[in-house]
Design a protein around this motif. Structure first.
Motif, PDB file in Angstrom:
ATOM      1  N   GLN A  98      34.724  48.616  37.115  1.00  0.00           N
ATOM      2  CA  GLN A  98      33.943  48.512  35.882  1.00  0.00           C
ATOM      3  C   GLN A  98      33.683  47.067  35.471  1.00  0.00           C
ATOM      4  N   LEU A  99      34.368  46.105  36.087  1.00  0.00           N
ATOM      5  CA  LEU A  99      34.227  44.699  35.687  1.00  0.00           C
ATOM      6  C   LEU A  99      33.120  43.963  36.430  1.00  0.00           C
ATOM      7  N   GLY A 100      32.604  44.552  37.467  1.00  0.00           N
ATOM      8  CA  GLY A 100      31.592  43.855  38.265  1.00  0.00           C
ATOM      9  C   GLY A 100      32.168  42.557  38.815  1.00  0.00           C
ATOM     10  N   ASP A 101      31.407  41.455  38.602  1.00  0.00           N
ATOM     11  CA  ASP A 101      31.866  40.159  39.130  1.00  0.00           C
ATOM     12  C   ASP A 101      32.719  39.383  38.132  1.00  0.00           C
ATOM     13  N   ASN A 102      33.008  39.960  36.998  1.00  0.00           N
ATOM     14  CA  ASN A 102      33.819  39.230  36.006  1.00  0.00           C
ATOM     15  C   ASN A 102      35.257  39.117  36.481  1.00  0.00           C
ATOM     16  N   PRO A 103      35.956  38.050  36.043  1.00  0.00           N
ATOM     17  CA  PRO A 103      37.340  37.871  36.522  1.00  0.00           C
ATOM     18  C   PRO A 103      38.272  38.971  36.018  1.00  0.00           C
ATOM     19  N   ILE A 104      39.294  39.239  36.825  1.00  0.00           N
ATOM     20  CA  ILE A 104      40.281  40.273  36.464  1.00  0.00           C
ATOM     21  C   ILE A 104      41.406  39.589  35.684  1.00  0.00           C
ATOM     22  N   HIS A 114      40.918  44.688  42.177  1.00  0.00           N
ATOM     23  CA  HIS A 114      39.561  45.197  42.014  1.00  0.00           C
ATOM     24  C   HIS A 114      39.498  46.148  40.821  1.00  0.00           C
TER      25      HIS A 114
END
Ligand code: FES
Ligand SMILES: [Fe+2]
Length: 337
Positions: A90-96, A87
């Motif tokens: 700061q990325l929201g729903d964007n992939p890690i 998790h």
């Protein structure tokens, strides 16, 4: 030998933290120079990963456990029990990105401790059958750092010439500068030493042994488990058996965590645990005072220190460790290398 410079030592298990210390919050530990953080999952199993966030290097051990994961205290990145980032607020729903990861280590519970192996284990955690034998009770004795190399402590445990000079207020006997009997045999991953040693019994020990003799004989069976665990079984003539298990977990080249527990075939009503600890503490402090004066760079090359007959176990330990290094393509690293 400098322990942090020999990668093969990362392939053994070491007890690092008592399980009960993990119940409140994550805890940090330094193992072979590597900062690690440990915490408990909801099923009670311990977890260990590197204590250095891959974002800006903050210590994860200052963070919070959320479900089974740890959240970095700096920007909230959250890592699972394998060290994978799961998790990023700061990325929201964007992939890690898959590079968001810290090294994860093998970690399991045994004998009330979380044990960690930083690499692929070469051998299992030492087997102590009495730890699950209902005839024996377990007493946790010490868990503290000493300024000493683990190998010095291992040699000391199997060195039956030192009690006369070091254990002068506890069990050392001036009448027995050497053991009556001493036989050492190699095992695949260590040594077994059988010996008989004459000792004295000061008043607290007479009380703990339920014996009125101020002198007695100890029948000793000592197992050394490579690299830094010893199991010392002492049988007394009255049937009492005390087993002392001691691991010197390597923190860095000059410091070891002394983890010691014992097992006895008597009960709290016979002898309170606090009295057993008090006697063993006095013995241990006598060893500590000497061991902390020794050089942490213990040479495996036998020609660099002088030896005598009672040093046979220590010499075999050095030979076995030198062979281990050689088998893994390593050269002994020393202060001068
Ligand atoms: S340093 Fe860990 S999230 Fe930024
Ligand atoms: Fe000792």
């Amino acid at each position: 030998m400098l322990v942090t410079k020999q990668p093969v030592l990362r392939r053994f298990w070491y007890p690092v933290i008592e399980m009960k210390q993990l119940h409140q919050s994550p805890k940090s530990f330094e193992l072979l120079g590597e900062p690690i953080v440990l915490w408990l999952k909801r099923d009670g199993q311990p977890v260990a990963v590197q204590d250095r966030c891959c974002h800006r290097s903050a210590k994860l051990s200052g963070g919070k456990i959320i479900d089974d994961n740890i959240r970095c205290p700096y920007h909230g990145w959250t890592f699972n029990d394998c060290g994978k980032c799961v998790h990023v607020p700061q990325l929201g729903d964007n992939p890690i990105p898959s590079s968001y990861q810290v090294p994860g280590y093998k970690c399991i519970e045994r004998y009330g401790y979380a044990w960690v192996c930083l690499g692929e284990p070469l051998v299992d955690i030492p087997q102590i059958p009495e730890a699950s034998d209902p005839d024996f009770r377990m007493i946790h004795e010490f868990n503290e750092p000493w300024k000493v190399a683990g190998l010095r402590v291992m040699e000391n445990e199997l060195d039956l010439a030192h009690p006369t000079f070091v254990h002068t207020t506890t069990f050392g006997s001036g009448d027995h500068p050497i053991p009556d009997v001493m036989e050492v045999n190699e095992t695949e991953w260590g040594l077994v030493l059988e010996a008989t040693l004459g000792v004295v019994n000061p008043p607290l020990q007479q009380q703990n042994l339920k014996m009125e003799n101020d002198k007695t004989t100890r029948l000793l069976t000592m197992d050394w488990f490579m690299p830094f665990t010893c199991k010392l079984r002492i049988a007394y003539p009255n049937g009492l058996i005390q087993i002392i298990v001691n691991t010197t977990t390597p923190i860095n080249d000059s410091t070891s965590q002394i983890v010691q527990f014992c097992l006895r075939n008597d009960t709290e009503a016979d002898v309170p645990a606090k009295d057993v600890i008090a006697f063993d503490r006095a013995v241990t402090l006598e060893d500590k005072a000497i061991l902390e004066t020794t050089d942490y760079d213990v040479p495996l090359n036998l020609s660099l220190e002088q030896h005598m007959m009672t040093d046979k176990p220590g010499m075999l330990m050095r030979r076995k460790l030198a062979t281990l290094l050689k088998e893994h393509g390593e050269v002994e690293q020393t202060k001068g290398s």
